[in-house]
Write an enzyme that holds these catalytic residues in place. Structure first.
Site, mmCIF file in Angstrom:
data_model
loop_
_atom_site.group_PDB
_atom_site.id
_atom_site.type_symbol
_atom_site.label_atom_id
_atom_site.label_comp_id
_atom_site.label_asym_id
_atom_site.label_seq_id
_atom_site.Cartn_x
_atom_site.Cartn_y
_atom_site.Cartn_z
ATOM 1 N N GLU A 177 0.793 -1.237 0.000
ATOM 2 C CA GLU A 177 0.000 0.000 0.000
ATOM 3 C C GLU A 177 0.823 1.284 0.000
ATOM 4 O O GLU A 177 0.739 2.080 0.957
ATOM 5 C CB GLU A 177 -0.957 0.020 1.195
ATOM 6 C CG GLU A 177 -1.977 -1.087 1.190
ATOM 7 C CD GLU A 177 -3.109 -0.866 2.194
ATOM 8 O OE1 GLU A 177 -3.112 0.161 2.891
ATOM 9 O OE2 GLU A 177 -4.000 -1.719 2.270
ATOM 10 N N GLU A 378 -5.399 -8.466 0.847
ATOM 11 C CA GLU A 378 -6.022 -8.104 2.124
ATOM 12 C C GLU A 378 -7.482 -7.777 1.899
ATOM 13 O O GLU A 378 -7.816 -7.047 0.946
ATOM 14 C CB GLU A 378 -5.406 -6.831 2.737
ATOM 15 C CG GLU A 378 -4.142 -7.030 3.483
ATOM 16 C CD GLU A 378 -3.614 -5.724 4.073
ATOM 17 O OE1 GLU A 378 -4.410 -4.880 4.542
ATOM 18 O OE2 GLU A 378 -2.384 -5.557 4.061
#
Ligand code: BGC
Length: 476
Positions: A177, A378
């Site tokens: 991320e 995720e």
């Protein structure tokens, strides 16, 4: 049932979900070093160790020193994954544990810890997916990703870890991320290192992506047999109204959250920015085309994290963001609008599984043949789980959440689905354990396994048992 229907109180049938999972589809759980390992004082310091030492930065005043004590309890945690029947485990190597200070040789104690953990995974036939950077920049790297040198340091680190663990890792994820690091860490000051630079944070985009490219090259040079990819968090963005102002700001948010990261990695160029928004991107500068070649490495997979869609409106707002209120946000030309037509997680995030399909469809539409196979690296939700007097933890909302999202993803990529054409290879639930949720400390529980943060005792929740039944009922 449409994936966006409010979850019914009836527990989703594990057999029915199991039958929609194609053979070979990988299912695992994900964690990150800084959130579970503890023993941070046994290693080099990270920017998160420093941030959590500053009063007022972490909502409950907690820090990284113990978290879930996975450092000592890793064998118990791997045994839990084995009981779950998970195929794979996505974890992160702690950069400051393996290379305190961010330069020089790898630390023997750090190597030893990951060796033991990987041995344990091998013994239980769980496939390791390793993230090289999940936000724990060594504190000594001063301004971190604002400095181009951090990209070079990271590339070097990746090469050393690749050489050392080459044969032991099935999939390598360079960065986790980068969007969250830039936005929360450097633009809004919610995450480490706590900078509030707004659009002046954009150099951290380029330096992280350069770090990714250098890391991918270094892993290839180390001849790692494992596959190589990157993970970013994607949020489908829409405008709050039909007004041109809201549409322009939604486009801006889509660029800074999604496209400015994925386009260079997959297409080798930064996204086109409409003329009226161009001045905001000045800090990105005229990116060197050689850097873009480095950034655009051939990848074996793309990791997509999905939590929620985003609704955007023009004009400054109150500073509300999904990860907390940020004063700096009030300096932006847009604000995020509450999405209130869905049920919510404990964090207040909208539960909108259909948008996971939208995120996958956007990837296909934007990147076409340049999109490698995808893993959802995720997806999960925090809820205010309570321990019943008999010690059990019943979390029906998490079961409904996981069921709806996994179904939404599988439906989307099925023939005729919204994201038909995306080669979706697997799904990782966030997270194995309740953990240290960054600036939210211990206040948000995302785990399939409950952790008592006083005794560190682990107790599988009802969602763990439900997922165990799903995994056991799959066709092989
Ligand atoms: C991060 C995790 C985090 C999760 C929930 C993701 O952005 O990669 O580390 O715990 O979201 O907030």
């Amino acid at each position: 049932m449409s994936p966006d229907t409010v979850p019914s109180p009836k527990k989703p049938d594990p057999n029915s979900l199991a039958h929609s999972i194609p053979p070979g589809f990988v299912i695992g759980t994900a964690t990150a070093a800084a959130q579970i390992e503890g023993a941070s004082t046994a290693a080099g310091r990270s920017v998160w160790d420093d941030l959590s030492a500053q009063p007022g930065r972490i909502i409950d005043g907690s820090d990284t020193s113990v978290t879930c004590d996975h450092y000592s309890r890793y064998a118990e945690d791997v045994a839990l994954m084995s009981t779950l029947g998970a195929d794979a485990y996505r974890f992160s190597f702690a950069w400051p544990r393996l290379q305190p200070g961010g330069s020089g040789a790898l630390d023997p104690a750090g190597i030893d810890f990951y060796d033991r953990m990987l041995d344990e995974l091998a013994e239980h036939a769980i496939s390791p997916f390793a993230t090289l950077y999940h936000w724990d920049t060594p504190a000594e790297l001063e301004v971190g990703w604002l400095d181009r040198d951090t990209a070079l340091r990271f590339g070097e680190f990746a090469g050393l870890v690749g050489e050392r663990f080459a044969d032991r890792v099935d999939a390598w994820i360079t960065l986790n991320e980068p969007a969250t690091v830039t936005l929360n860490g450097y633009a809004l000051g919610i995450h480490a290192p706590g900078e509030t630079l707004l659009f002046d944070a954009l150099p951290t985009v380029h330096h992280q992506l350069l770090g990714h490219g250098l890391a991918a090259q270094a892993l290839r040079a180390a001849s790692v047999p494992g596959r190589i990819g990157i993970t970013n968090v994607h949020s489908p963005v829409h405008a709050a109204t039909d007004s041109p102002e809201d549409a322009a700001m939604a486009q801006l948010f889509d660029i800074v959250h999604n496209r400015v990261f994925a386009d260079p990695v997959l297409l080798g160029s930064y996204p086109d920015v409409p003329d009226e928004l161009a001045p905001l991107f000045g800090a990105l500068g005229g990116a060197d085309s050689r850097d873009l070649d480095t950034i655009c490495q051939p990848l074996d997979f793309y990791g997509l994290n999905y939590y929620m869609p985003t609704r955007v409106a023009a004009g400054a707002g109150t500073g509300a963001s999904p990860d907390g209120t940020a004063e700096a946000m009030t300096g932006l030309p847009f604000h995020l609008v509450d999405i209130d037509e869905y049920p919510r997680t404990g964090f207040g995030w909208p539960i909108a599984p259909k948008h996971l399909g939208t995120a996958l469809a956007e990837m296909r539409d934007r990147y076409g043949a340049a999109l490698p196979p995808v893993y959802i690296t995720e997806n999960g939700a925090s809820f205010a789980d309570e321990v019943a007097p008999n010690g059990t933890i019943n979390d029906p909302e998490r079961i409904a959440y996981l069921d709806a999202h996994l179904r939404a993803a599988l439906d989307a990529v099925a023939p005729g689905g919204a994201a038909d054409g995306v080669d979706l290879r697997g799904y990782f639930a966030w997270s194995l354990l309740d953990n240290w949720e960054w600036a939210a400390g211990f206040t948000q529980r995302f785990g399939l396994v409950h952790v008592d943060f006083d005794t560190l005792e682990r107790t599988p929740k009802a969602s763990f048992e439900w997922l165990r039944q799903v995994l056991a009922a799959r066709q092989r």
